[in-house]
Design an enzyme around this catalytic site. Structure first.
Site, mmCIF file in Angstrom:
data_model
loop_
_atom_site.group_PDB
_atom_site.id
_atom_site.type_symbol
_atom_site.label_atom_id
_atom_site.label_comp_id
_atom_site.label_asym_id
_atom_site.label_seq_id
_atom_site.Cartn_x
_atom_site.Cartn_y
_atom_site.Cartn_z
ATOM 1 N N CYS A 256 11.782 30.251 -19.673
ATOM 2 C CA CYS A 256 12.616 31.210 -20.387
ATOM 3 C C CYS A 256 14.083 31.104 -19.944
ATOM 4 O O CYS A 256 14.692 30.052 -20.114
ATOM 5 C CB CYS A 256 12.034 32.605 -20.156
ATOM 6 S SG CYS A 256 12.662 33.863 -21.244
ATOM 7 N N ARG B 242 16.380 36.619 -33.106
ATOM 8 C CA ARG B 242 15.733 36.107 -31.901
ATOM 9 C C ARG B 242 14.429 35.446 -32.300
ATOM 10 O O ARG B 242 13.788 35.847 -33.277
ATOM 11 C CB ARG B 242 15.418 37.255 -30.934
ATOM 12 C CG ARG B 242 16.603 37.799 -30.183
ATOM 13 C CD ARG B 242 16.176 38.890 -29.219
ATOM 14 N NE ARG B 242 15.508 38.359 -28.036
ATOM 15 C CZ ARG B 242 16.149 37.914 -26.962
ATOM 16 N NH1 ARG B 242 17.457 37.938 -26.908
ATOM 17 N NH2 ARG B 242 15.484 37.449 -25.919
ATOM 18 N N HIS C 272 7.056 32.183 -21.900
ATOM 19 C CA HIS C 272 7.607 32.910 -20.767
ATOM 20 C C HIS C 272 6.577 33.668 -19.933
ATOM 21 O O HIS C 272 5.416 33.785 -20.304
ATOM 22 C CB HIS C 272 8.724 33.859 -21.243
ATOM 23 C CG HIS C 272 8.250 35.048 -22.020
ATOM 24 N ND1 HIS C 272 9.062 35.684 -22.925
ATOM 25 C CD2 HIS C 272 7.079 35.724 -22.041
ATOM 26 C CE1 HIS C 272 8.397 36.696 -23.446
ATOM 27 N NE2 HIS C 272 7.200 36.752 -22.926
#
Lengths: 245, 451
Positions: free
Chosen positions: A95, A129, A195
């Protein structure tokens, strides 16, 4: 028996998606095999000894923390990370940590420095996003395997022409939502947008990293029902049922 | 449009109640807002006593229910979204009951991300803000960004609204600095302090200068008595404080409160420090609204819990205690409460990853399940991500029999049938709680929940 020496970079800042799950899995799987396990941390301002650790881990953080970390890492840890990677230590960056492995990371109009361990840049592009379950097909030298997890990133990462991605996107967005690839993989350096607790969802990868870091071959552990189940669960969430390994 | 839309939404609500649909808390409001986007503002104008809004990552529903109990006991008519449907449509549904001239006060819990938008339309007279923890990052984004949006909101409302804020949460306490009309609440009993910072703690750094806070006492997550050694910013002194908290397992706790109206001792029938915080927040707000101190005490002592937050329901000869878990900070408090129980526990955990839960289940690795090592007899894991819950328990060192059954109903029946103790502890995420509630209602074990 050998000891796996893990160093977390900025663990009190770069932990936003429960990154400690990865460390918990590495620790348990070493201990269950009778291997030693040591866990150290290197945070803001701290020097980094490239030879003192076999595996360097870095997770994701909030923007504000990531800015402080980017500058600190470039100033105090860049050379040590290059030296460690150069001698074959494993670097797993997830991430935000992944973004800082490259040359630069664009955040809020500023360009943050990366450590330049791999040839990539992370930029802002129009669009939302990139959030959601994600599964990729990766070959780390042991045949094609699936890595499943969750991604949540605003930045778009573009690899240089000579750089290899970690895998091909089976479901989700990947590096930039457009080229169909995810992460980066050069020698023992791995960066990925999948992540937080990525290793609990992909136990094969945890074992593979221990093998790489220690230069040993591991026997499989007995009773992997929940490990297999968790991997299947993460794949199911991404819509990629078991068909590869 | 509003003149037509509102009675139509009321009809839809009456119909869905008759059909026993759980959607009765959102569908009418959604319809109304679609037909008449300004309806929140117009309906809120019918509330003679104005409105107050309650928000937090954890404890919104329970705190609001406690506050409603205080107000109702004081004879104040309340319009309240009591089932916890806390986005604009849920608030709109509750507001269908607004009635000009009836002397009503609006009491609305509002989702953290929806708060600025809802406050824009409702113009509250009071805002109660309790805590911000990491939660559903895929939906809310980073905590710091949410805190920034709340700071803008408080700035906008400054002068027109009063604020009740948690002094112990640095992110919340900062919202009131330099302002008038702020009441702070907090806990001041170091017997409840944790030995150190929990892993999932956020906001450990001063928002003024970026330096790490030092804590004299940490009570819960990043909440406690803190000070910035660099710029000197520190926890504001609360006007309403719990000076003594004595926890007594699942049965409840005893609190001594210090307030501007005097001292109050309360036996709270809800477990855990997190519920003590909810009670202090509700008490501070009720006092601010003019509810007499003794009435606050009676309301809290007689409080029976909110939807799915510490309910105990008899199923198959066992007492099933339902404790919602949905993020690391809240889960840690539930786990801490369970460690106060005697013996080895039978658990049922249901981990869902639907939109209202957050699609990302990473958070289970931030919660300290390790505290239950050696304390669990059997754990049945259910929900859409059941296997990952089981794996989490395995790596937390829970040396218990672990069972995976994704189907909620089958797993619950198994867990009840194989439990040995008097009690089964049920820990569902939010949508699993809704499923559980529907299941219990179908079996006639719990009433259906509607506004």
């Amino acid at each position: 028996m050998p000891t796996l020496r893990v160093c977390s970079l900025y663990p009190e800042l770069m932990n936003i998606y429960a990154d400690r799950g990865n460390i918990a899995v590495l620790r348990a799987r070493c201990e269950w095999r009778g291997l030693g396990f040591e866990h150290a941390a290197a945070s803001l301002g701290a020097p980094l000894d490239p030879d003192a650790h076999d595996l360097f881990y870095m997770g994701g953080g909030q923007d504000r923390d990531q800015i402080a970390v980017a500058h600190d890492m470039a100033a105090t840890k860049r050379e040590a990370l290059h030296a460690a990677a150069g001698r074959g230590a494993v670097v797993l960056a997830v991430c935000g940590g992944y973004q800082l492995l490259g040359h630069s990371y664009e955040l809020g109009g500023d360009e943050l420095p990366g450590v330049g361990l791999v040839d990539l840049r992370t930029v802002r592009e129009p669009g939302p996003r990139l959030i959601g379950n994600c599964a990729i097909e990766a070959d780390l030298g042991t045949g094609s395997r699936v890595i499943a997890g969750f991604e949540n990133h605003g930045g778009r990462t573009h690899l240089g022409p000579e750089e290899r991605p970690l895998g091909r996107v089976l479901a989700g967005h990947g590096n930039n939502g457009s080229d169909g690839f995810e992460g980066v993989h050069r020698d023992n350096v791995i960066g990925t947008y999948l992540h937080g607790p990525l290793l609990p969802k992909n136990i094969w990868l945890a074992d593979h990293l221990i093998e790489l870091a220690l230069g040993v071959e591991l026997e499989p552990l007995a009773d992997q029902q929940f490990e297999d189940g968790a991997h299947a669960s993460a794949r199911r969430a991404a819509g990629v049922q078991a068909r590869l390994n | 449009m509003y003149r037509l839309a509102r009675p139509l939404a009321r009809l839809v609500r009456a119909a869905s109640r008759r059909l026993g649909r759980t959607g009765g808390t959102t569908a009418p409001g959604r319809l109304l807002l679609r037909l008449s986007p300004g309806a929140l503002d117009r309906m809120a104008h019918d509330l003679d006593e104005g409105s107050l809004l309650v928000s937090a990552t954890n404890g919104k529903t329970t705190t609001s229910a406690m506050l409603a109990a205080c107000l109702e006991r004081a004879g104040r008519p309340v319009v309240h979204n009591r089932a916890g449907s806390n986005m604009a449509r849920g608030v709109a549904t509750a507001l269908l009951d607004a009635d000009r001239g009836a002397g009503q006060l609006g009491l609305f819990e509002v989702d953290e991300a929806w708060l600025p938008g809802v406050a824009e339309q409702i113009n509250p007279r009071l805002l109660l803000l309790s805590n911000l923890f990491r939660d559903q990052l895929d939906r809310y984004g980073e905590l710091e960004l949410l805190a920034d949006r709340w700071a803008e909101l408080v700035e906008r409302l400054d002068g027109s609204a009063r604020f009740v804020l948690n002094a112990d949460d640095p992110l919340i306490a900062d919202l009131g600095r330099g302002r008038d009309g702020v009441t702070y609440f907090g806990v001041e009993d170091d017997s409840q302090a944790l030995p150190g910072m929990q892993h999932a703690a956020d906001s450990k750094h001063c928002r003024n200068c970026g330096h790490a806070y030092t804590y004299e006492a940490i009570y819960l997550g990043h909440m406690g008595r803190y000070r910035c050694p660099n710029c000197g910013r520190e926890r504001p002194a609360p006007q309403v404080a719990a000076t003594r908290v004595a926890l007594d397992g699942m049965t409840g706790s005893e609190l001594d409160l210090r307030t501007p109206q005097g001292k109050l001792s309360v036996r709270l029938p809800l477990p855990g420090l997190y519920n003590a915080y909810n009670a202090v927040a509700a008490a501070a707000t009720a006092l601010e609204l003019g509810v007499p101190l003794a009435t606050v005490g009676e309301a809290l002592e007689g409080f029976s819990g909110a939807f799915g937050r510490v309910e105990t329901i008899p199923i198959g000869g066992r007492r099933v205690s339902i404790l919602l878990v949905k993020n690391p900070a809240g889960a840690n408090e539930v786990l801490r409460t369970l460690t106060l129980e005697a013996g080895r526990l039978d658990l049922w955990l249901a981990l869902n990853d639907r939109i209202a839960d957050g699609r990302d289940v990473s958070w289970i690795w931030d919660a300290d399940f390790e505290v239950l090592a050696g304390r669990v007899r059997r754990a049945t894991c259910s929900g859409t991500r059941a296997e990952e819950m089981a794996l989490r328990l395995k790596y937390a060192g829970i040396d218990a029999e672990l069972v995976v059954e994704r189907d909620l109903e089958r797993s619950l029946d198994q867990a009840v049938a194989t439990a040995t103790g008097e009690r089964l502890y049920a820990l569902p995420t939010y949508t699993a709680l809704l499923e559980l509630r529907d299941l219990l209602a179908r079996r006639g074990l719990a009433k259906r929940w509607s506004e």
